[in-house]
Motif scaffolding. Structure first.
Motif, PDB file in Angstrom:
ATOM      1  N   GLU A  14     -15.676 -18.557  25.755  1.00  8.65           N
ATOM      2  CA  GLU A  14     -16.814 -18.617  24.826  1.00  8.65           C
ATOM      3  C   GLU A  14     -16.350 -18.443  23.381  1.00  8.65           C
ATOM      4  OE1 GLU A  14     -20.433 -16.771  27.554  1.00  8.65           O
ATOM      5  OE2 GLU A  14     -18.906 -15.410  26.739  1.00  8.65           O
TER       6      GLU A  14
ATOM      7  N   GLU B 201     -14.495 -21.656  22.155  1.00  8.64           N
ATOM      8  CA  GLU B 201     -15.444 -22.721  21.844  1.00  8.64           C
ATOM      9  C   GLU B 201     -16.143 -22.452  20.505  1.00  8.64           C
ATOM     10  OE1 GLU B 201     -19.389 -24.955  23.760  1.00  8.64           O
ATOM     11  OE2 GLU B 201     -18.442 -23.283  24.821  1.00  8.64           O
ATOM     12  N   ALA B 202     -16.542 -21.208  20.278  1.00 13.29           N
ATOM     13  CA  ALA B 202     -17.228 -20.852  19.035  1.00 13.29           C
ATOM     14  C   ALA B 202     -16.307 -21.004  17.827  1.00 13.29           C
ATOM     15  CB  ALA B 202     -17.747 -19.421  19.122  1.00 13.29           C
TER      16      ALA B 202
ATOM     17  N   LEU C 244     -17.478 -11.701  18.089  1.00 15.45           N
ATOM     18  CA  LEU C 244     -17.942 -12.163  19.400  1.00 15.45           C
ATOM     19  C   LEU C 244     -17.320 -11.326  20.518  1.00 15.45           C
ATOM     20  CD1 LEU C 244     -17.837 -16.033  18.870  1.00 15.45           C
ATOM     21  CD2 LEU C 244     -19.865 -14.564  18.927  1.00 15.45           C
TER      22      LEU C 244
ATOM     23  N   LYS D 175     -18.374 -11.320  24.528  1.00 12.36           N
ATOM     24  CA  LYS D 175     -18.098 -12.705  24.905  1.00 12.36           C
ATOM     25  C   LYS D 175     -16.701 -12.809  25.521  1.00 12.36           C
ATOM     26  CE  LYS D 175     -21.965 -14.165  23.023  1.00 12.36           C
ATOM     27  NZ  LYS D 175     -23.112 -14.586  23.862  1.00 12.36           N
ATOM     28  N   ASN D 176     -16.517 -13.777  26.427  1.00  9.39           N
ATOM     29  CA  ASN D 176     -15.199 -13.961  27.028  1.00  9.39           C
ATOM     30  C   ASN D 176     -14.346 -14.926  26.212  1.00  9.39           C
ATOM     31  OD1 ASN D 176     -15.820 -16.667  27.816  1.00  9.39           O
ATOM     32  ND2 ASN D 176     -16.768 -15.943  29.709  1.00  9.39           N
TER      33      ASN D 176
END
Length: 287
Positions: free
Chosen positions: A149, A152-153, A140, A145-146
């Motif tokens: 993010e 959360e993933a 990711l 993605k930061n």
């Protein structure tokens, strides 16, 4: 957009080529055979060499976590080389080791002297049970993605994946104080194969005790069927420097599931110190 770097420790048992591909930063634990003989896990001691040595020694090796300073130095190096970067640091369960707490302290030490955007995650798992989370985070990050993010993933995937360990012998659990000597002897005589997993608090527990390797493997497949029936899955089968045992289990899974990604991680020296030879660890998550 700030670049995100992924940090973990050596107990994630991530294959070297994947570490190199995504630039994952590994902080090693230490394996100690004696006062005069200790090694950095995965750097000074490979999995295959560890299992050779394990067969030569009488006393079970011990393990030690990285210090907060070691984590601080990794975070500081990344922060200085890439000002404004974000760091997501994912580690061995706090229920098994103080490694996570060392990472938290390392983060606080760096924050005392400079600005740093660091997220430290307690995986509440071990070996590739969280190594797969680290790899997912790294993928990711490579996609831009930061940190929020990615975090959360990772937490979502943690809830979706399932894992079981199949221990070939009770000897190492007994030596490590996990079970009594009488239970170990009786279990060996009866050819009992404990099926282990890790609970929500990140602590190893016995799911079932099955007589015989073949029946134990079949039972694990049945438990995966109840969790992933009709779904295409990814699978990783960790082994103690014995790929053939992992391949046997994958072939069995192929008869029940459509497999997507298949990974064969070595169970490294730190985890191997507690489970011993012949262990296989099966990790499954949705494709």
């Amino acid at each position: 957009m700030s670049k995100v770097f992924i940090v973990t420790d050596s107990t994630a048992d991530i294959p070297d080529q994947v570490v190199d591909q995504y630039g994952i930063k590994i902080v090693p634990l230490r394996v100690v055979f004696s006062e005069q003989e200790s090694y950095l896990d995965g750097i000074e001691l490979s999995a295959s060499k560890f299992y050779e040595k394990l067969g030569e020694v009488k006393a079970l090796p011990t393990t030690s976590q990285p210090s907060p300073i070691e984590f601080m130095n990794v975070y500081k190096e990344l922060n200085e080389a890439h000002p404004g970067c974000q760091i997501v640091s994912i580690h061995l369960s706090s229920g098994m080791s103080g490694t996570y707490q060392s990472a938290v302290l390392g983060k606080s030490m760096l924050e005392d002297e400079s600005e740093a955007d660091i997220t430290v995650i307690d995986s509440k798992s071990a070996s590739y049970g969280y190594g797969l989370l680290v790899v997912h985070a790294a993928r990711l990050a490579s996609e831009g993605k930061n940190a929020a993010e990615i975090t959360e993933a990772v937490l979502t995937l943690h809830k979706e994946r399932k894992l079981y360990f199949l221990v070939d012998t009770l000897e190492y659990l007994q030596k490590g104080g996990r079970i009594g000597k009488a239970s170990a002897i009786l279990g060996t005589l009866l050819n009992i194969k404990p099926v282990l997993s890790i609970d929500e608090e990140g602590v190893i527990y016995a799911v079932e005790k099955v007589r015989g390797q073949k029946k134990a493997m079949e039972r694990i497949v049945q438990m995966f069927e109840s969790d992933f029936a009709g779904k295409r899955i990814n699978i990783a089968v960790g082994h103690t420097a014995n790929p053939s045992s992992a391949e046997t289990f994958v072939e069995l899974m192929k008869t029940r599931f459509e497999l997507n990604e298949v990974v064969y991680p070595n169970i490294g020296a730190v985890i191997g110190s507690h489970v011993g030879f012949g262990t296989i660890a099966i990790f499954v998550w949705p494709a």
